[in-house]
Structure formats: structure tokens, C-alpha cells
Enzyme design. Structure first.
Site, PDB file in Angstrom:
ATOM      1  CE  LYS A  21     -20.601  18.082  39.568  1.00  0.00           C
ATOM      2  NZ  LYS A  21     -21.254  17.421  40.713  1.00  0.00           N
ATOM      3  CB  SER A  22     -18.891  11.726  38.367  1.00  0.00           C
ATOM      4  OG  SER A  22     -20.194  12.084  38.628  1.00  0.00           O
ATOM      5  NE  ARG A  26     -18.376   7.325  41.541  1.00  0.00           N
ATOM      6  CZ  ARG A  26     -19.382   8.185  41.443  1.00  0.00           C
ATOM      7  NH1 ARG A  26     -19.140   9.453  41.212  1.00  0.00           N
ATOM      8  NH2 ARG A  26     -20.638   7.783  41.583  1.00  0.00           N
ATOM      9  N   GLY A  93     -23.498  16.854  46.715  1.00  0.00           N
ATOM     10  CA  GLY A  93     -24.263  15.683  47.160  1.00  0.00           C
ATOM     11  C   GLY A  93     -23.423  14.422  47.042  1.00  0.00           C
ATOM     12  CB  SER A 166     -29.457   7.330  43.537  1.00  0.00           C
ATOM     13  OG  SER A 166     -28.387   8.023  44.170  1.00  0.00           O
ATOM     14  CD  GLN A 168     -25.164  12.091  44.502  1.00  0.00           C
ATOM     15  OE1 GLN A 168     -26.069  12.258  45.323  1.00  0.00           O
ATOM     16  NE2 GLN A 168     -24.677  13.069  43.771  1.00  0.00           N
ATOM     17  CG  ASP A 313     -25.907  15.148  36.521  1.00  0.00           C
ATOM     18  OD1 ASP A 313     -26.878  15.240  37.296  1.00  0.00           O
ATOM     19  OD2 ASP A 313     -24.823  14.643  36.861  1.00  0.00           O
ATOM     20  NE  ARG A 388     -25.048  18.715  36.339  1.00  0.00           N
ATOM     21  CZ  ARG A 388     -23.757  18.544  36.049  1.00  0.00           C
ATOM     22  NH1 ARG A 388     -23.228  19.137  35.003  1.00  0.00           N
ATOM     23  NH2 ARG A 388     -22.994  17.777  36.810  1.00  0.00           N
TER      24      ARG A 388
END
Ligand code: S3P
Length: 429
Positions: A21-22, A26, A93, A166, A168, A313, A388
Site C-alpha cells: 500500500k505504501s 507513492r 493518512g 513519521s 508521512q 503497522d 489492522r
């Protein structure tokens, strides 16, 4: 949707992991910024990555998709259009924080909103540096979405020391920095996931424990031609499931194993988990491997603050593993978990306690009293609309003394829509 979990005798099989997903989110956002055409394969059907696509379309990207192959014609840094409507970042987020950096840097006026969970998440961490760079941001209650972003002043590059580990936040500032003639530098003292630096090819200077990452307008934004690797965060559920159930074995080809993502693997191995990494290779610029996990006797572990960012996570499902370790485990320095899709420290404590596990909460962590022989009380668990938590509760329920139920189980689709069918196919009743 509610999902019943019947405890199986064992779990066995091979899993085709959902795409990361990350990295997927991106790839979509960076393809928007590139002037060249991008071809992304194995793009996930999960909700958050799909949200990333609808958001970039609102800013002018042209998207064609067939199966899991996505072709994106980006706008380049200077060709984005002003969105006619509010940009809906859904539950993500990552999309909201990274897109905020992009529109603020580009000087594109935009309003970013999210679902009920995202609307409760703190945004001050991105508002502060973006305002230092010249953005004007109006937020609900001072720091909650929706975010109304404008830039009337000239762009000011900054040197920014991350106040929280972080990725993000780091990515948000670096993306805004891509629009400055002069260089923006982000200094991190505790390494957090580095996909942005890798995928954009940003210069990283290492000075002892410090990483100084730079961005500016002179950096060419490469097209995103890549195959998205399997999601290690999804693999973590099966690493724990096969470890705690007897006579179990799961194989997961092509899992991402970027070191800034897979501290959970090392923590589980420290607890005695039997995990092998085979066929290590590179998929584009990211390392991937086949993961093989078999049942094991688990010892307790302490997870230290410096390990948290690289296991952030996976902490809820690591708590499930700790419930079956032979002794007391402690997690410290994990206050960031309170600001995820739910307050994950409180949510996982509730799940474990409903199953009969003794847990003590501290501001930044949990103490979990493990017992390898324990039977978990069958219970009804609430996912708190957090993917999660839904999946961690399901893994705990595999060891219960009856049928458990996960309420709002559809939340899993945010990152792993195939989770429930994978569980059915692995479980041998
Ligand atoms: C993410 C970074 C992490 C993580 C989230 C995805 C990313 O959040 O928890 O699921 O893709 O950069 P923080 O950067 O806020 O820790």
C-alpha cells in the site's frame, strides 16, 4: 459486515500477498508529478491505493487501468489543474499528508477531506512545516481535516528536523521541497520507511545516526515504471498466525523486505519464530524475498522505542504473538499508535482482554502477560473501522475456544481486500 472465525486445527498454504500500500500510493502521487508516462504493474485493488488514483485524477493525471496494470500520464510539477471539488482522501493518512505537501509546494489551492477516522487524525505535524514554507492552511479545530490549503506568499525552502519519526511527515516536507529553487532538507535521527527517497532518487547524506534528505526543483522526477512488491505489513498477519498455531506453515513469495519496514520480522525471530527468507532479489529498487514461516514456541520480548518506527503497522499483530509467548512482553515508546486509523493501543488492548489476556496499558505502550498454553475466550470483537485491528482480532480468534466474530470486518479492504478469502483458504478445520 460481520465475519465469524472458527478456530482451525492448523493453517497451511501459499499466499499471493496484496501489493504494498505504501509503495503503491507513492507510485501514483509521484507519477502525477512526472512529465513522462508511468506504467505501474501489480497495482493493488485495496481502498487506499484506489483513493490515491482518484485524487491524482482530480489534479489532472490521466489514468488507464486494466487488471493490475496502470498507465498514468502525469501533469509534471507545473501542469496540475486546480481541482473543481474537495479532494476526498478517504481513510488514507498517507494520501492526505503527502498530497498536502504537493499542493502547498505547487501553490495549487485545494481542500483535502477524509472519512470519519481520518477527520480525527492530527495534522499539526504537517501544518507547521508547510506554513513555514509559505502555505496558508485552515483546518477544523486548528489541526484536523478538512484542510484548506493556499499559498499566497513566496515559497521558502526549510531545514527541518523531524519532531516525530513519521515517514508521512518526512515525505510531505520533501514533496513540497521539490518546488523550491533552493534546497529543502529533512533531518531524521530515527530512520523511518524510506520509499519516498528511493522512488524519487533523492540525495541522502548519512552523518552517524542522522540522515539528511534533500529536495529541490533541480531534481528530475522519474516516471514510475515498477512492479509493486507484496506488502510486508500484510505478511506480518500470517507470520504471527503460523507461529502461534501448531503444525502450521505458510509460504509468501515476493514480499517486500525493505529494512525500514520489517523490524517485526526481527522481533518475531528474537521471540523464537521460525521464519526463513529465501530468494532475496530486487524488484526495481526495493528488496523482495519469499517468506516461509512454521509453528514455533515463542519467548517474550521487549520492543524498544528505536524499533517502533520500522514496526509501526505490525505492532497490533505483534501484541497477538506476545499473548502466546512464555512470559511478560513490553512495548514502550509507541505513543504514535494512538494516532492511527484508531487508537491502536486501546483497540488492541480491548481485543486481547475480550479474549482473556492480561494486559496493562501505559501512555506509550503495553505490557502483555503471555501464556503458550492459553485458550482464548471466544468473543465479539469490534474492528473500530480499522483494517489492522480487524485482521489482528481475526488472528487472535484462530486460537479461541469457540466461534468468534469480527464486527465491521469490511475494514480489512483498506489494505487487504483478499484477507478473509485467504484466511478461509489457509485454515484446515
Ligand atoms: C506510512 C507511514 C506510517 C504508517 C502508515 C503508512 C507511509 O505512518 O503507519 O501506515 O506510507 O508513509 P507515519 O509516517 O505517520 O508513522
Amino acid at each position: 459486515m460481520n465475519k465469524e472465525i472458527k478456530p482451525p486445527e492448523r493453517i497451511k498454504g501459499t499466499i499471493h500477498l496484496p501489493a504494498d500500500k505504501s509503495i503503491a500510493q507513492r507510485s501514483a502521487l509521484f507519477a502525477l508529478l512526472s512529465q513522462e508516462s508511468s506504467l505501474i504493474t501489480n497495482y493493488p485493488a485495496a481502498e487506499d491505493p484506489q483513493t490515491a488514483l482518484s485524487c491524482i485524477a482530480q489534479l489532472g493525471a490521466k489514468i488507464q487501468s486494466a487488471d493490475r496494470r496502470i498507465r498514468i500520464e502525469g501533469t509534471g510539477r507545473d501542469g496540475m489543474r486546480v481541482p473543481g471539488e474537495i479532494i476526498d482522501c478517504g481513510n488514507s493518512g498517507t494520501v492526505m499528508r503527502m498530497l498536502a505537501g504537493i499542493v502547498a509546494g505547487a501553490g495549487i489551492p485545494a481542500t483535502l477531506a477524509g472519512d470519519a477516522s481520518l477527520s480525527h487524525r492530527p495534522m499539526k505535524r504537517i501544518i507547521d512545516p508547510l506554513e513555514q514554507m509559505g502555505a496558508l492552511i485552515r483546518a477544523a479545530q486548528g489541526d484536523r481535516p478538512p484542510l484548506e490549503i493556499r499559498r499566497d506568499k513566496t515559497f521558502t525552502p526549510i531545514d527541518y528536523r523531524l519532531p516525530v519519526a513519521s515517514a508521512q511527515l518526512k515525505s510531505c516536507v520533501l514533496l513540497a521541497g521539490l518546488f523550491g529553487e533552493k534546497t529543502t532538507r529533512v533531518i531524521e535521527t530515527v530512520a523511518c520507511r524510506n520509499h519516498t527517497e528511493i522512488m524519487l532518487g533523492l540525495p541522502v547524506l548519512r552523518k552517524g545516526k542522522e540522515h539528511i534528505i534533500s529536495s529541490n526543483r533541480g531534481i528530475a522526477i522519474p516516471p514510475q515504471n515498477l512492479e509493486i512488491p507484496g506488502d510486508f505489513s500484510a505478511a506480518a498477519f500470517w507470520l504471527v498466525a503460523a507461529s502461534i498455531l501448531e503444525d502450521s506453515e505458510i509460504v509468501m513469495p515476493s514480499s517486500g523486505v525493505n529494512p525500514t519496514r520489517c523490524a517485526a520480522l526481527h522481533i518475531l525471530r528474537r521471540m523464537g519464530a521460525d521464519i526463513e527468507m529465501e530468494m532475496m532479489k530486487k524488484a526495481g529498487k526495493e528488496p523482495v524475498a519469499t517468506l516461509r514461516v512454521r509453528s514455533a514456541k515463542l519467548s517474550p520480548a521487549d520492543i524498544h522505542p528505536e524499533e517502533i518506527p520500522n514496526a509501526i503497522d505490525e505492532l497490533p499483530v505483534l501484541c497477538v504473538a506476545m499473548a502466546f509467548a512464555d512470559g511478560v512482553s513490553r512495548i514502550t515508546g509507541a505513543e504514535e499508535l494512538r494516532f492511527k486509523e484508531s487508537d491502536r493501543l486501546a483497540a488492541i488492548q480491548n481485543v486481547l482482554e475480550a479474549g482473556g489476556v492480561r494486559v496493562e496499558a501505559h501512555a506509550g505502550g503495553l505490557t502483555i502477560y503471555g501464556d503458550p498454553k492459553r485458550k482464548i475466550r471466544a468473543a465479539q470483537h469490534d474492528s473500530c473501522h480499522d483494517h489492522r485491528i480487524a485482521m489482528s482480532a481475526a488472528i487472535l480468534s484462530l486460537k479461541s475456544d469457540g466461534v468468534s466474530e469480527i464486527k465491521n470486518a469490511e475494514a480489512a479492504a483498506v489494505s487487504y481486500p483478499e484477507f478473509w478469502s485467504h484466511l478461509d483458504s489457509l485454515a484446515h478445520i
